[in-house]
Scaffold this active site. Structure first.
Site, PDB file in Angstrom:
ATOM      1  N   GLU A 128       0.830  -1.211   0.000  1.00 46.95           N
ATOM      2  CA  GLU A 128       0.000   0.000   0.000  1.00 46.95           C
ATOM      3  C   GLU A 128       0.860   1.256   0.000  1.00 46.95           C
ATOM      4  OE1 GLU A 128      -2.572  -1.308  -1.024  1.00 46.95           O
ATOM      5  OE2 GLU A 128      -4.077  -0.522   0.356  1.00 46.95           O
ATOM      6  N   THR A 181      -5.669   8.349  -5.426  1.00 43.37           N
ATOM      7  CA  THR A 181      -5.713   8.293  -3.962  1.00 43.37           C
ATOM      8  C   THR A 181      -4.976   9.493  -3.367  1.00 43.37           C
ATOM      9  OG1 THR A 181      -5.757   5.899  -4.061  1.00 43.37           O
ATOM     10  CG2 THR A 181      -5.184   6.853  -1.954  1.00 43.37           C
TER      11      THR A 181
END
Lengths: 306, 306
Positions: A128, A181
């Site tokens: 991530e 994001t």
């Protein structure tokens, strides 16, 4: 056992009120991966189908997560990873998390399970970090634990598996637009009004309570986000209409999946979730935006061998 | 039945992470009240013992709460209220809430229960409005529902009764200093860092989860307040020492009760709660501040007839 074929689920992070702490796993959409234990040490991404993603281990989220795990072992083996990438990157349903979580879960199995699930979350978070710059856990945790998960704390990492009622279904629509994001994080304010924060943690408490007592109405009342959604929803075309139409046909709640652009709704029972499919579709048909749409029970198991 | 004698419990609001939303009821400290149905309409406070508080109905929290209830009935009767005030006003353990909640609970019983418990919370909140200027529910809700309660929302009022594990004990020390609720509210900031708010709602989720799964360790880990305690604890002498000593002898967590100055700790089992009594006492003996101290199981029943 030298090889595993697995399904690693898509996930919905935040779940309206639980920004950065709550997530849930889906059942009908996820990456398929083959992980093979081999004599040659290290991690090799041998094949990626479905999406155009880097094969270099250090540039691939699954590769980076796998290396983070292996760095804490004295394994004699190496691992090859094949990924059939079925979750579109940037969709907001945990595409990078599925690959990262899948890789470390399968390697842990092939090594005889030396690590706890929370350890696996920690390794997958390195994937991530590569994907978004932030080592968040709210997608990898539900992928690995299944069901609803709460990231109570990052330091130390404390993941709580939350009871998941049987009749809960998710409908997820992915409008074919890009929301990065990093952009979705940047537009957020770094401070929030205390009065809104109080409402938010009231809803987090209500949602968790509703999940344990399987009180679907309470779950629905708690699915309100006073902090993030008012800002991020601006980036998603027709968000308000999708939400309103979903609620109109009986969804318990509706919000942004992760950092978007996907929008999710939770419903009690498949019948309502299917009505939400039609409601969501009709909005994007009207505004002329292409979409993918998914309906799924909440996946209580998480990653599974197929 | 024309008269009831009741016990209305002291309560701990906030419970560390749950500012303005969480509360719990105590079992060994509370007001005793006699409520009598009489022919003369209206509400009369006939007697107050234990504390010097106003007898005028409109200036008394129990009186105001009772009037709020009666305003929604066409009762032919009036009510007399006697209060043996055993909770010191300004102690931070719900003194005004106990009297307000007790009055409306007993009147509802004497009228044949026309109102729901959430309605009673709403009426009792009018007493809280008189006491502090804010109609908060985080003390009156646990007094009326018993156990742990969550005020999920004020508009509409939505109170959730949370599972309360059997072995949970509270120790509460009340240093004999004055902290006004209004002052304790004024020193708070109106905005909070998003990153702290996230930690806070992670803990609210963890605490609620721990209460349902009766995971005492998780309850303990979740009893951290990143928002309010760092500011308000400045108003409470030796707060840090009391907290540290309580944790040292095994308390699950320790924080400010309501707006203070009382400090509470939660423990698993009476034995640990008693050790916390000694630990807390020793701190205030050392700094030479008088105190009251209480130990109590969590009161699952709330108000009761005695």
């Amino acid at each position: 056992m030298n090889e595993l074929k697995i399904f690693s689920p898509a996930t919905i992070a935040n779940v309206s009120c639980g920004y950065d702490v709550l997530g849930l796993a889906l059942d009908t959409i996820g990456d398929e991966m083959i992980i093979r234990r081999v004599a040659k040490k290290g991690v090799t991404i041998t094949k990626i189908t479905g999406q155009d993603l880097p094969l270099e281990t250090h540039k691939n989220v699954a590769g980076v997560a796998a290396l983070a795990l292996l760095a804490e072992t004295d394994s004699e083996f190496g691992f090859e990873i094949e990924i059939d990438k079925r979750i579109k990157p940037g969709s907001g349903i945990g595409s990078s998390a599925a690959s990262s979580a899948g890789a470390v879960w399968a390697i842990n199995e092939l090594l005889g399970k030396p690590f706890s699930v929370t350890d696996l979350v920690r390794f997958a978070m390195e994937g991530e970090r590569l994907a978004s710059g932030v080592a968040h856990a709210d997608n990898v945790a539900p992928a690995l634990f299944g069901g609803f998960t709460l990231v109570r704390s990052y330091e130390p990492l404390d993941i709580i598996s939350i009871n998941t009622p049987d009749q809960l279904y998710a409908t997820v629509i992915h409008p074919q637009i890009e929301v990065k994001t990093s952009d979705a994080r940047e537009i957020l304010k770094t401070t929030v009004p205390l009065k809104d924060a109080i409402k938010q943690w009231g809803n987090v408490g209500g949602l968790i309570s509703g999940l344990y007592t399987e009180d679907y109405e309470l779950i629905g009342r708690s699915l309100e986000d006073y902090i993030i959604e008012p800002i991020r929803s601006i980036l998603i075309p027709a968000f308000d209409a999708v939400k309103q139409q979903s609620l109109n046909v009986g969804a318990l709640g509706c919000g942004i999946s992760g950092s978007g652009p996907s929008i999710f709704a939770l419903s009690k029972g498949e019948e309502t979730a299917l009505k939400v499919v039609d409601a969501m579709k009709s909005v994007y048909k009207k505004v002329g935006i292409d979409y993918d749409i998914h309906i799924s029970k909440i996946n209580k198991q998480g990653i599974k061998i197929i």
